[in-house]
Design a protein around this motif. Structure first.
Motif, PDB file in Angstrom:
ATOM      1  N   THR A 156       0.841  -1.031  -0.049  1.00 51.37           N
ATOM      2  CA  THR A 156       0.073  -0.039  -0.051  1.00 51.37           C
ATOM      3  C   THR A 156       1.046   1.070   0.170  1.00 51.37           C
ATOM      4  O   THR A 156       2.008   1.367   0.582  1.00 51.37           O
ATOM      5  N   PRO A 157       0.231   2.443  -0.336  1.00 53.62           N
ATOM      6  CA  PRO A 157       1.138   3.353  -0.361  1.00 53.62           C
ATOM      7  C   PRO A 157       1.317   4.083   0.927  1.00 53.62           C
ATOM      8  O   PRO A 157       0.351   3.808   1.702  1.00 53.62           O
ATOM      9  N   ILE A 158       2.363   4.897   1.115  1.00 57.31           N
ATOM     10  CA  ILE A 158       2.208   5.583   2.495  1.00 57.31           C
ATOM     11  C   ILE A 158       1.228   6.611   2.591  1.00 57.31           C
ATOM     12  O   ILE A 158       1.192   7.566   1.643  1.00 57.31           O
ATOM     13  N   ASP A 159       0.398   6.710   3.549  1.00 57.48           N
ATOM     14  CA  ASP A 159      -0.840   7.771   3.626  1.00 57.48           C
ATOM     15  C   ASP A 159       0.129   9.094   3.940  1.00 57.48           C
ATOM     16  O   ASP A 159       1.117   9.322   4.624  1.00 57.48           O
ATOM     17  N   GLY A 160      -0.720  10.104   3.121  1.00 59.81           N
ATOM     18  CA  GLY A 160       0.029  11.309   3.342  1.00 59.81           C
ATOM     19  C   GLY A 160       0.269  11.883   4.905  1.00 59.81           C
ATOM     20  O   GLY A 160       1.233  12.354   5.202  1.00 59.81           O
TER      21      GLY A 160
END
Ligand code: PMP
Length: 405
Positions: A13-17
């Motif tokens: 998953t991408p790193i949450d902002g």
């Protein structure tokens, strides 16, 4: 620019902002070693402790039960191999389902090469472990039982509380690889009555290269590495403060978003299914093949769908702007169907026709609509090339939704 529609959130998953924002100072100005006793060191130490508390809160543990690692692979190795030396000499048998991740199966293979007996149990076609078979295999020579909470390929959620109850009744200790479950399923480790559990930052919108092992109070394991006594002596090495802080922030966000996320995922999966049906390309749900049947409990974001007559790797190659997988990213270099699908489906051909779809927080309905069109076109192209004698529509018509051909 977007390269592909990403439907492989079980791989990463991408790193949450917001997570990235929290990590930022720990990558730059706040660089002190959390083992140092000066003020900057103590601040880093406090940030690690805060992250520990946040992760513990997400999974129903106490902060002192969390040991940070470099990821779930290390957490699994630490749990399984670290427990070996604590097992009594008369309990050198270990039980795991065949559908475990390689990060469990490979340490167990190592243990087997070093004098332990490993029993890999089959699963039913729906991916669930047969509890009667487990009970029959358990005995007073079993030292450890490890069963993944939610499977990375099928999304199937095992009845872990019951499994642990049976294992404990037989006097074994228990471990679960909960990597895919964190942030996708409400987890209460106390209620699951598990002794150890592994987690990974990058499966829950945190950074890669960080993970954690929950070790229930009172459970003794040995470290695999030896050094400066960090993490209660179980995981030496200077702590990766930015990543740990990121994992803690990701856990806090996951806790508040869980219900909304699960609903979002379920809607997207339903939408994709509907669009594929409309496109004449109804998928076969491998764990719930009879239409209308609920099937086993599953992660809302994960489906492994079979497109009969279309080899999954060929489908994926024919949809280069879709990021999908035909198995776990960690075994993608091994040709042929994954060991998980092989364990679930007696028929290798069926297993080779399964595509894993895993949606995530950033997935949108319009992406899903676009993905359905691309996927249906790829499936039809592969079917046409492989079975030119069967018109595409006929393939769809003779393969009712849910029928396992
Ligand atoms: N266990 C499971 C179930 C996984 O899905 C993964 C990642 N594919 C791992 C373990 C390994 O995690 P990590 O990348 O953090 O080492």
């Amino acid at each position: 620019m977007r390269d592909a529609i990403y439907l492989d959130y079980n791989a990463s998953t991408p790193i949450d902002g917001a997570v990235l924002d929290v990590m930022q100072p720990w990558l730059t100005s706040a660089f002190a070693n959390p083992a140092s006793h000066h003020l900057p060191g103590r601040m880093a130490h406090a940030a690690v402790d805060d992250a520990r508390a946040r992760l513990a809160e997400l999974v129903g543990a106490r902060p002192g039960e969390i040991v940070f690692t470099s990821g779930a692979t290390e957490a699994n190795n630490l749990a399984l191999l670290g427990a070996l030396s604590a097992l009594p000499d008369n309990r050198r048998r270990i039980i795991a389902p065949l559908t475990e991740h390689k990060a469990v199966l490979e340490p167990l293979t190592w243990a087997q090469d070093h004098g332990y007996k490993i029993e890999l149990l089959p699963v039913a076609p729906d991916g669930l472990l047969d509890l009667d078979q487990l009970a029959a295999t358990l005995g007073d020579d079993i030292g450890l039982v490890t069963v993944m909470l939610a499977n990375n390929e099928s999304g199937v959620i095992q009845p872990l509380a019951r499994i642990n109850e049976l294992a404990h009744q037989a006097g074994a200790i228990t471990h679960t690889d909960a990597t895919q479950a964190a942030g996708r399923l409400a987890i209460d480790l106390d209620a699951l009555d598990v002794d150890m559990a592994s987690f990974s930052g990058h499966k829950m919108y945190g950074p890669k290269g960080v993970g954690a092992l929950y070790i229930r109070r009172g459970i003794r394991i040995e470290p695999l590495m030896h050094g400066g006594g960090h993490e209660r002596g179980l995981r030496p090495g200077t702590l990766n403060v930015p990543a740990i802080v990121g994992m803690g922030a990701a856990a806090a966000i996951a806790r508040t978003r869980l219900a909304a996320d699960v609903q979002h995922f379920a809607e997207l999966i339903d939408h994709l299914h509907d669009k594929l049906v409309i496109a004449g390309c109804a998928p076969i749900d491998i764990v719930s093949p009879s239409s209308g049947a609920a099937g086993p409990p599953r992660l809302a974001n994960t489906r492994n769908w079979r497109f009969a007559g279309a080899d999954a790797d060929a489908v994926i190659a024919n949809a280069p702007t879709l990021a999908l997988s035909s198995g776990s990213a960690c075994t993608s270099s091994v040709p042929g169907p994954s060991h998980v699908l092989r364990a679930m489906l007696a028929d290798d051909e069926a297993a080779s026709e399964c595509v894993r779809i895993s949606v995530g927080r950033p997935t949108t309905r319009s992406e899903i609509a676009e993905a359905a069109a691309l996927l249906a076109a790829a499936v039809n192209r592969v079917r046409d090339l492989t079975h030119p004698d069967i018109p595409t529509d006929a393939t769809a018509a003779t393969t009712p939704a849910g029928a396992l051909a």
